[in-house]
Design a protein around this motif. Structure first.
Motif, short mmCIF file in Angstrom:
data_model
loop_
_atom_site.label_atom_id
_atom_site.label_comp_id
_atom_site.label_asym_id
_atom_site.label_seq_id
_atom_site.Cartn_x
_atom_site.Cartn_y
_atom_site.Cartn_z
N UNK A 17 0.83 -1.20 0.00
CA UNK A 17 0.00 0.00 0.00
C UNK A 17 0.86 1.25 0.00
N UNK A 18 0.59 2.20 -0.89
CA UNK A 18 1.34 3.46 -0.88
C UNK A 18 1.20 4.20 0.44
N UNK A 19 0.01 4.13 1.06
CA UNK A 19 -0.22 4.82 2.32
C UNK A 19 0.66 4.27 3.44
N UNK A 20 0.84 2.96 3.46
CA UNK A 20 1.68 2.33 4.48
C UNK A 20 3.13 2.73 4.27
N UNK A 21 3.59 2.68 3.02
CA UNK A 21 4.97 3.07 2.72
C UNK A 21 5.21 4.53 3.08
N UNK A 22 4.25 5.37 2.80
CA UNK A 22 4.39 6.80 3.13
C UNK A 22 4.49 7.01 4.64
N UNK A 23 3.68 6.27 5.39
CA UNK A 23 3.72 6.39 6.86
C UNK A 23 5.09 6.01 7.39
N UNK A 24 5.68 4.96 6.83
CA UNK A 24 7.01 4.52 7.27
C UNK A 24 8.08 5.54 6.88
N UNK A 25 7.99 6.02 5.65
CA UNK A 25 9.02 6.95 5.15
C UNK A 25 9.00 8.27 5.92
N UNK A 26 7.81 8.79 6.18
CA UNK A 26 7.70 10.09 6.86
C UNK A 26 8.24 10.02 8.29
N UNK A 27 8.01 8.90 8.94
CA UNK A 27 8.45 8.78 10.33
C UNK A 27 9.91 8.40 10.49
N UNK A 28 10.48 7.73 9.49
CA UNK A 28 11.85 7.26 9.62
C UNK A 28 11.92 5.99 10.45
N UNK A 29 13.13 5.48 10.69
CA UNK A 29 13.29 4.23 11.44
C UNK A 29 12.74 4.32 12.86
N UNK A 30 12.31 3.18 13.38
CA UNK A 30 11.86 3.10 14.78
C UNK A 30 12.92 2.35 15.58
N UNK A 31 12.88 2.54 16.89
CA UNK A 31 13.82 1.86 17.77
C UNK A 31 13.04 1.11 18.85
N UNK A 32 13.36 -0.17 18.98
CA UNK A 32 12.75 -0.97 20.03
C UNK A 32 13.66 -0.92 21.25
N UNK A 33 13.18 -0.28 22.30
CA UNK A 33 13.98 -0.14 23.52
C UNK A 33 13.33 -0.95 24.64
N UNK A 34 13.94 -2.08 24.94
CA UNK A 34 13.42 -2.91 26.03
C UNK A 34 13.78 -2.27 27.36
N UNK A 35 12.88 -2.41 28.33
CA UNK A 35 13.13 -1.86 29.66
C UNK A 35 12.77 -2.93 30.69
N UNK A 36 13.80 -3.58 31.24
CA UNK A 36 13.56 -4.59 32.26
C UNK A 36 14.13 -4.12 33.61
N UNK A 37 14.04 -2.81 33.82
CA UNK A 37 14.63 -2.20 35.02
C UNK A 37 13.81 -2.46 36.28
N UNK A 38 12.57 -2.89 36.13
CA UNK A 38 11.76 -3.21 37.31
C UNK A 38 11.47 -4.71 37.30
#
Length: 201
Positions: A17-38
């Motif tokens: 879908x062009x809309x999905x690709x556009x959403x990804x491109x506009x936002x740029x890469x995402x980062x998965x940050x796990x937090x197991x501090x608690x």
């Protein structure tokens, strides 16, 4: 997430879908940050307390729960005689019961993060959903945000699923669409949550 994986996401999205690709491109890469501090049990309880609530409402209720516990450690405060205080903090009866049963498991030493860390998502989900009040959505959120699993598609998350449907097609099965992004389906969810600005607690 590397730039290479981001580009792959955009390429796959463009086929769907062009809309999905556009959403990804506009936002740029995402980062998965796990937090197991608690402790795992505490995170699990907080996740359950926030189910089906807005981020703001979930934070507010959890703050009241912590305040109600005062100096008492949460896993010691979450006991059946304190359920009235938990409900007074804004939790439903079912959520209060779930927190107390999870705390019971934690006090017995049966809910250690290290015991679950080595399992794959399916095995970990089986262990977590065996706990009263813990559903698949909670297990998915724990795997993604606590253990940092890169390949979890949270089909039960309404925001992620509906956004994927809207950006592709409501006639296309979201499980099948998400499978195109394996082994990084957790990142797909992050892209979609960012798009609607509705990340889970």
């Amino acid at each position: 997430m590397s730039a290479e994986i981001h580009l792959r996401f955009v390429e796959v999205a463009r086929e769907l879908s062009p809309g999905l690709a556009d959403a990804f491109e506009r936002g740029g890469p995402v980062t998965l940050q796990a937090d197991d501090s608690e402790p795992l049990a505490e995170r699990l309880c907080r996740s359950i307390a926030g189910q089906q609530l807005s981020v703001k409402a979930a934070r507010s209720i959890w703050t009241r729960v912590v305040d109600a516990a005062g100096e008492t450690p949460l896993m010691e405060f979450f006991v059946e005689p304190n359920q009235a205080a938990l409900r007074g903090s804004g939790l439903s009866g079912a959520k209060s019961k779930a927190l107390c049963l999870i705390a019971e498991e934690a006090r017995a030493g049966r809910l250690e993060a290290d015991d679950l860390r080595g399992l794959d998502h399916a095995q970990r989900s089986q262990r977590l959903t065996a706990l009263w009040g813990v559903g698949q959505w909670t297990a998915d959120m724990i795997s993604i945000f606590y253990f940092g699993e890169p390949d979890v598609w949270p089909e039960g998350d309404v925001a992620a699923r509906k956004t994927l449907e809207r950006l592709t097609s409501p006639r296309r099965k979201t499980l099948r669409t998400a499978a195109r992004f394996a082994p990084y389906r957790s990142h797909l969810a992050l892209y979609l949550w960012r798009h609607v600005d509705a990340p889970p607690v």
